[in-house]
Structure formats: C-alpha cells, structure tokens
Design an enzyme around this catalytic site. Sequence first.
Site, PDB file in Angstrom:
ATOM      1  N   GLU A  90       9.990   1.522  10.392  1.00 29.67           N
ATOM      2  CA  GLU A  90      10.965   2.598  10.133  1.00 29.67           C
ATOM      3  C   GLU A  90      10.205   3.892  10.348  1.00 29.67           C
ATOM      4  OE1 GLU A  90      14.176   2.109   9.333  1.00 29.67           O
ATOM      5  OE2 GLU A  90      13.961  -0.069   9.254  1.00 29.67           O
ATOM      6  N   LYS A 135       0.856  -1.186   0.000  1.00 32.17           N
ATOM      7  CA  LYS A 135       0.000   0.000   0.000  1.00 32.17           C
ATOM      8  C   LYS A 135       0.896   1.241   0.000  1.00 32.17           C
ATOM      9  CE  LYS A 135      -1.694   3.038   2.697  1.00 32.17           C
ATOM     10  NZ  LYS A 135      -1.898   4.201   1.828  1.00 32.17           N
ATOM     11  N   VAL A 160       1.502   6.494  13.579  1.00 40.54           N
ATOM     12  CA  VAL A 160       0.850   5.411  12.826  1.00 40.54           C
ATOM     13  C   VAL A 160       1.563   4.086  13.094  1.00 40.54           C
ATOM     14  CG1 VAL A 160       0.203   4.571  10.529  1.00 40.54           C
ATOM     15  CG2 VAL A 160      -0.088   6.981  11.078  1.00 40.54           C
ATOM     16  N   GLY A 161       2.878   4.128  13.295  1.00 40.63           N
ATOM     17  CA  GLY A 161       3.628   2.908  13.630  1.00 40.63           C
ATOM     18  C   GLY A 161       3.057   2.247  14.879  1.00 40.63           C
ATOM     19  N   CYS A 211      13.170  11.548   6.964  1.00 41.21           N
ATOM     20  CA  CYS A 211      13.328  10.960   8.299  1.00 41.21           C
ATOM     21  C   CYS A 211      14.717  11.269   8.851  1.00 41.21           C
ATOM     22  CB  CYS A 211      13.084   9.465   8.241  1.00 41.21           C
ATOM     23  SG  CYS A 211      14.161   8.621   7.075  1.00 41.21           S
ATOM     24  N   GLY A 213       6.881   5.141   8.100  1.00 44.21           N
ATOM     25  CA  GLY A 213       5.981   6.283   8.237  1.00 44.21           C
ATOM     26  C   GLY A 213       6.162   6.923   9.596  1.00 44.21           C
ATOM     27  N   SER A 214       5.118   7.572  10.070  1.00 40.23           N
ATOM     28  CA  SER A 214       5.230   8.321  11.322  1.00 40.23           C
ATOM     29  C   SER A 214       5.197   7.387  12.531  1.00 40.23           C
ATOM     30  CB  SER A 214       4.080   9.325  11.412  1.00 40.23           C
ATOM     31  OG  SER A 214       2.856   8.627  11.413  1.00 40.23           O
ATOM     32  N   THR A 215       5.756   7.864  13.627  1.00 40.36           N
ATOM     33  CA  THR A 215       5.760   7.083  14.868  1.00 40.36           C
ATOM     34  C   THR A 215       4.325   6.833  15.343  1.00 40.36           C
ATOM     35  OG1 THR A 215       7.940   7.889  15.456  1.00 40.36           O
ATOM     36  CG2 THR A 215       6.581   7.094  17.275  1.00 40.36           C
TER      37      THR A 215
END
Length: 496
Positions: A259, A184, A241-242, A293, A237-239
Amino acid sequence: MNKYKVPSKPHIYQNFINGHYKNSSGNETFERESPGHGAIIGQYPLSNKKDTEEAIAVAKKTFKSDEWSSLTGVDREKIIRNVAAIIRERAEELALIETLESGKPISQALDEMEWAAGIWDYAATLARHIAGDVNTNVGRDMTAMMQKVPVGVVGMITPWNFPLLIISQKLPIALAAGCTAVIKPSEMTPGTTLLLGGMLKEAGLPDGVVNIVAGYGDPVGMTLAESNDVDMISFTGSTAVGKHIVRASAGNLKKVELELGGKNPQIIFPDADIDALIDAVVFGIYFNMGECCNSGSRIIIHEDIAAGFEAKVIAHAKKVKVGDPLDPTVKVGAIINNNQFDKIMKYIESGIAQGAKVTLGGKALKSDRGSFIEPTIFSDVTPDMDIACEEIFGPVLSILTFKTAQEALDIANGTDFGLSAGVWTKDIDTAMYMTRNIDAGTVWVNNWMSGYPEIPFGGMKQSGLGRELGPHAVDEFMETKSVLIKMGATPGDWVG
Ligand code: NAD
C-alpha cells in the site's frame, strides 16, 4: 480546561515477543520528540537483526504448531472481537499517544481509534466465513476440493501517519486467516502498536502468534523482507521503500502486498455543486496535515468555473484552525519531523520557481515549540510541475484547469500513481466515463475519502500491489490448495 496534556516524563516501551514484553538484546533505546510540543514523549527498544530473527523464529514455530490456525473460526472470531472492545476501552489513552507521537489533532486520533476497532469487528466476522470450494463438475469419479490455507508468517511494516489504523487494516485480517505475524511499526510512532501486544494477550491470543519489534527500516524492516522464514510481507509506506521491499523479498519469492503513495486528483466539472464540494476539497487536502496517502492534493477543474471555485476554497481554507494538536478544536496539527517539514517547504519553493502562484499560505507558522505549515494553495499549476505530479505529503493543494473531459483524464492519469481519485458532476454519463477510465484503486463520485471495512482499498500503478479490507481481504493472507480425489478403480494405462 483541556484534559489532554503532554506527560511529565516519557512512556517507556518494550518489544513484544512470544507473549512477553522485553528490551532489545543490546539494551539500546531510542526516543521520540512530540512534533507539536518539542517534548520527549516515548522511549523504545532500538532493535537489531538478532531481535528480529528471534521474533521471526517464534512466529514460525507458533505457525507450525497449528495452535492458532487449527482453532475454529468461531474461536478466532471471539478473540479478534475482544481486541475491538479493548481498543474502544483504551481509545483515549491510545489517541493521546498517537497525537503526541505524530502531531495529528486529538479529535481525529480519537476517531481513528473507532475506525480501527470497527475493522477488528469486521475481521472477526470474516474469521467465520473462511471456506474453500468444491468442484464436482470434472467427471463422475473425480471430486476437486479447493482448500484455503493460511500463508504462514506475515511480516507487517507500517508507516507513521495512521499507526494503529494501518496495522488494523492488516493484522486482524491475517489473524482471521490463521497466520502468525511479526510487526515493525514506524520508528516515529511505535507506541500504540507496541501496546497492542498486551491488548492481544488480554484478548486471549496465544503467545507467539503476534510479535512486535520496534526499530528502524534498516535493520528490522530489511531483516523481515529478506528472511526465508517470512512467507509474506504486508507493507504500507512510500513507493521508494515498497520497491526496495520487492527486491529484498526475492530470496524466497515471498508474497508481497504493498500500500504505497498517491497524488490523488479531484476532477470538477462545470455542473458540480460547488458549495457542497468546497468542504470536501478542504478536508481532502488538510486532513492529517496532508500527510495522508489519500490526500486530495490535485484539483483538476474546468477552466470556466476555476476562478469562482478558487475564491471559495481560499475563503474556506482560511477558517481551518491550525495549532496545538492537543486542542480538541484544532484541525491541522504539527508536521511529523524536520525532514518532512523541509521536504514540504522545498516543494513550496519549487512550485514558486516553476511558475505557479501561491494564493494562500506558503509559509512556516511561527511557533516556539513544534513545527507547523500554513494551509497552502497553488493556482496556475501545470501538469509538468513537481507540485503537480509528486507526492508532497503536506498541506499543499495544487489547482490545475482543463477544457475537455479527455484533457482532464489525461492530466489525472499523467502520474506514476493510481491510489484514489474523485469526480464531481451531476451528469451520469460523465461520472461513469470518468470512473471507468481513471487509473485509481478507489474513485469517489460527489464525495471524498469515504471508506468502510467492507470495501476493498489499494492502489493501481505505483500506488500498490493487492488490496486490503473487503470480504476478499483474507484471500491475500491465504493460499489455495487444490485437492483432487478419484473414486473407484484408477486404470494405470500411461505406459500402455
Ligand atoms: P516509509 O516508506 O519511509 O516507511 C514505512 C515503513 O518502512 C517504516 O516502518 C520504515 O521504518 C520502514 N522502512 C524504511 N526503510 C526500509 C527498508 N529499507 N526495508 C524495510 N523497511 C523499511 O514511509 P513513511 O514515511 O513512514 O510513510 C509515508 C508514506 O506511506 C507515503 O508515501 C504514503 O503515501 C504512504 N502511505 C500509504 C498508504 C496506503 O494505504 N496506500 C497509507 C498510509 C501511508
């Protein structure tokens, strides 16, 4: 005359499932406006849960068929290497799409295509080196084999800032391991990832091994993270959403590799070669408009040399060309979208409100089309300010000062992140002390943001889980199965 132009009509894309391009089941679509030009440049399938589940089912069936994982390493190598060649052949077309979708400068997008191709080359080599281990040190009659087996179906969820490069840090390695995948891409930059489907087919990849579904985090990303038929998620992606992915993946306790974000410090000691590092500092913060990042967004410099450094870095940053991402001489292009633009401007306001001093930029750039922000520098920043500890993801540099090495280390380690860090000194003792004690997955000494497919990359603390790239990257996509073989008679003496 510039050969890179905004196309007269949008490119129409489709999902790639079981080796074929198709619309979403609901025939719905969404569009992308070029942040540098305000033109509609792509139309993509707005995929739903059903589309995602179809892609997962295909990836699972293909994995179970063994069609891909039972190929020899040399056969997988050939196909993966073919992809590298196709990326190189189509580099100009792919780079143009990424520049239009993301706002990044075209010269940089072209470089990224070569980096991406280089990872496919490296992964092709890894495909031939996958092997387990044998232990004959557990008794005369016992032989233990440690087999390496592919983890299964991998869901890959990627961000918008380096679309083809980031999927190239995951997919070729997972393919080398023998996995199948559902991808995705970010809803803001799905173009090159969707085109990758056709390129994989052209390279000889069997149908169903890789499936690509465009759409939003909810429902496509969430369906992947929650699915019991997905064995692993590889997410960049972002922390925030992680963390959501970790929670959503608990249903079947799938493997998760993350990551995430960073607030990366560059620590500058008085003996550093200031003239040599100025360009690295400016590159470190303004590369990809700071939407990186690895952005070197915090300078932590010894107070004795701070004033001279600031004057030089401001003078150098003033020379950075900002503007139309399609201009090959531009270094800083457009900000990805209005939300990100507003977020960056809010951070600039908060820096001022919390007492830091704007010494360069700080404003939106006037433009009829597209959204741009001036390269910005804040001085007099203290570690407690938001601009000192939160990821801004924009062209905003914060300069902090220190007196002792311990203080520098405390400031550097004083955030939730631990992605990358830099140390500038000619003193070997200082360099070694800092590299051993900084919380970061990568530490650069007297350089910034060097990277190679051979070298692992990833974050400590809330910057990630696991590592990409490097010779052990395939292990992330594999399980170890221990097989213990007894020779000769086996005495059944437990009951007695
Ligand atoms: P993001 O977290 O908003 O989105 C990343 C992906 O997750 C997108 O495809 C998005 O659609 C999807 N997503 C969103 N919500 C989801 C949900 N609930 N469930 C599943 N998927 C969901 O990140 P972004 O804004 O696209 O990218 C910027 C961030 O990525 C920054 O924090 C940056 O530091 C980080 N990043 C990290 C690395 C690294 O290697 N460490 C590299 C590039 C970017």
